[in-house]
Design an enzyme around this catalytic site. Sequence first.
Site, short mmCIF file in Angstrom:
data_model
loop_
_atom_site.label_atom_id
_atom_site.label_comp_id
_atom_site.label_asym_id
_atom_site.label_seq_id
_atom_site.Cartn_x
_atom_site.Cartn_y
_atom_site.Cartn_z
N ASP A 13 6.28 21.97 -61.22
CA ASP A 13 7.65 22.43 -61.00
C ASP A 13 8.47 21.97 -62.20
O ASP A 13 8.62 20.77 -62.45
CB ASP A 13 8.19 21.83 -59.70
CG ASP A 13 9.56 22.40 -59.32
OD1 ASP A 13 10.32 22.78 -60.23
OD2 ASP A 13 9.89 22.40 -58.12
N TYR A 17 19.13 28.15 -62.98
CA TYR A 17 20.58 27.94 -62.84
C TYR A 17 21.04 26.58 -63.34
O TYR A 17 22.24 26.28 -63.27
CB TYR A 17 21.02 28.13 -61.38
CG TYR A 17 20.20 27.41 -60.34
CD1 TYR A 17 20.32 26.04 -60.14
CD2 TYR A 17 19.31 28.11 -59.54
CE1 TYR A 17 19.58 25.39 -59.18
CE2 TYR A 17 18.56 27.48 -58.58
CZ TYR A 17 18.69 26.10 -58.40
OH TYR A 17 17.94 25.46 -57.45
N LYS A 18 20.15 25.78 -63.87
CA LYS A 18 20.54 24.47 -64.40
C LYS A 18 20.83 24.61 -65.90
O LYS A 18 21.85 25.13 -66.31
CB LYS A 18 19.43 23.46 -64.13
CG LYS A 18 19.08 23.28 -62.66
CD LYS A 18 17.98 22.26 -62.48
CE LYS A 18 17.43 22.22 -61.07
NZ LYS A 18 18.42 21.84 -60.07
N ARG A 24 23.73 10.68 -59.69
CA ARG A 24 23.06 11.32 -60.83
C ARG A 24 24.08 11.81 -61.84
O ARG A 24 25.04 12.51 -61.48
CB ARG A 24 22.20 12.50 -60.39
CG ARG A 24 20.96 12.13 -59.63
CD ARG A 24 19.99 13.30 -59.53
NE ARG A 24 20.61 14.56 -59.19
CZ ARG A 24 19.94 15.70 -59.01
NH1 ARG A 24 18.63 15.72 -59.14
NH2 ARG A 24 20.58 16.82 -58.70
N PHE A 56 9.97 17.11 -55.16
CA PHE A 56 11.18 17.73 -54.63
C PHE A 56 10.92 18.27 -53.22
O PHE A 56 9.86 18.83 -52.95
CB PHE A 56 11.67 18.85 -55.54
CG PHE A 56 13.02 19.37 -55.16
CD1 PHE A 56 14.14 18.59 -55.34
CD2 PHE A 56 13.16 20.61 -54.56
CE1 PHE A 56 15.40 19.03 -54.94
CE2 PHE A 56 14.41 21.07 -54.16
CZ PHE A 56 15.53 20.27 -54.36
#
Length: 431
Positions: A214, A239-240, A388, A137
């Site tokens: 991660d 937050y996912k 996605r 990422f």
Amino acid sequence: MSDRPPADTRWLDRADALDAADPLAALREEFLRSPDDDVVSYLDGNSLGRPLRAAAEALGDFVSSQWAGRLIRGWSEGWMQWPEVVGDQLGRVVLGAAAGQTVVADSTTVLFYKLARAAVDAAGPGRTEIVTDTDNFPTDRYVLEGIAAERGLTVRWIETDPTSGITVEQVRAAVGPATALATFSHVAYRSGHVADAPGITRAVHDAGAVVLFDLSHSAGSVELALDAWEVDLAVGCSYKYLCGGPGSPAFGYVATRHHGVLQQPVQGWMGHADPFRMGPGYAPAAGARGLVSGTPPILGMVPLRCGLDLVERAGMPAIRAKSLQLTGFVLDVVDDWFAGTGVEVASPREPALRGGHVTLSRSDFREVTAALWERGVLPDYRDPGGLRIGLAPLSTSFREVHDGLAALREVLDAWPLPTAARTDAAVGVTS
């Protein structure tokens, strides 16, 4: 323009049957919808989870009773320990981590910096390399480049295919006596590929180095066992799949064996062993608390606690089982509906290697994604050409997935849209 006939009802019937059999279906009612909600299909739960009704109630209650009622007394009545309290729950419910190793604080980027810097600073003589992959990422890559520049180190890059992910063999070939730290995403942000975390950990340990994962696309979607895998360090956002809300605080994990050995570089007062003594010099707090720097993000942890409570009720095995059903349903429909359209699957097909999202690839999918957003269908987009489909097992129904894919089929059947109807909107702006 496609000559294919309109879709029959096979997949709609299948979606309804899967929803009827879903043991987690009732939990969808616990998520809050706006009265003017215009969303037909939300397929971006891997970027931002839906809010919980309990979170809205808890935030209101906290402001009116805790903040307004207790004022400064709240810190001595429990707020000060929230980084560890919430961290322990997150470790137990999501990470497979015993108490005392996880804290909630800061953002993923800040915690990643702290842990990576601590790891390279503690490395032995001659360990001058940080190993990571080219498709890790972006924030992780940027932080590592900065640390390398600060500390006079070299980043050793493993070339990885964006449609797959890092492998044990690649890691074993890259690490060695010069490795200080090896760090990777457990679930690849583009493809959703699940890395072999225990295998990679063994390879890094065999080279005498430390591994940092991660978990931003793993936590709350894929079962984790950090203690059993002997992972050294980990970070991730909330937050996912954990539904902490926009900008909710991240978590950091430090295995017990590294306590008192690794020293994070941002020596703030809240990570001091005795923060209210306020004397000269810095003495880090024991355990994972030493990873804290500034004032804990109490308000940000209120919705996260609600999300963790729901994950704990559902159980990670059931969540993972539904996640695989959802992604498998996407693959089946895509194979049937989009053959011959230039749409390719850019995610693993093998269930064990597949995380919580499926990426579809076509060169014009940036514009297609913007067109879907205008229809109330919300996936996200990642270069190069990746649409996605993020599936949140606690809030996403199979019918919702069907309707989103049906909208994608309609858009592609009418493609290309007139220029005036096409936009280059910024879509899916989080990780």
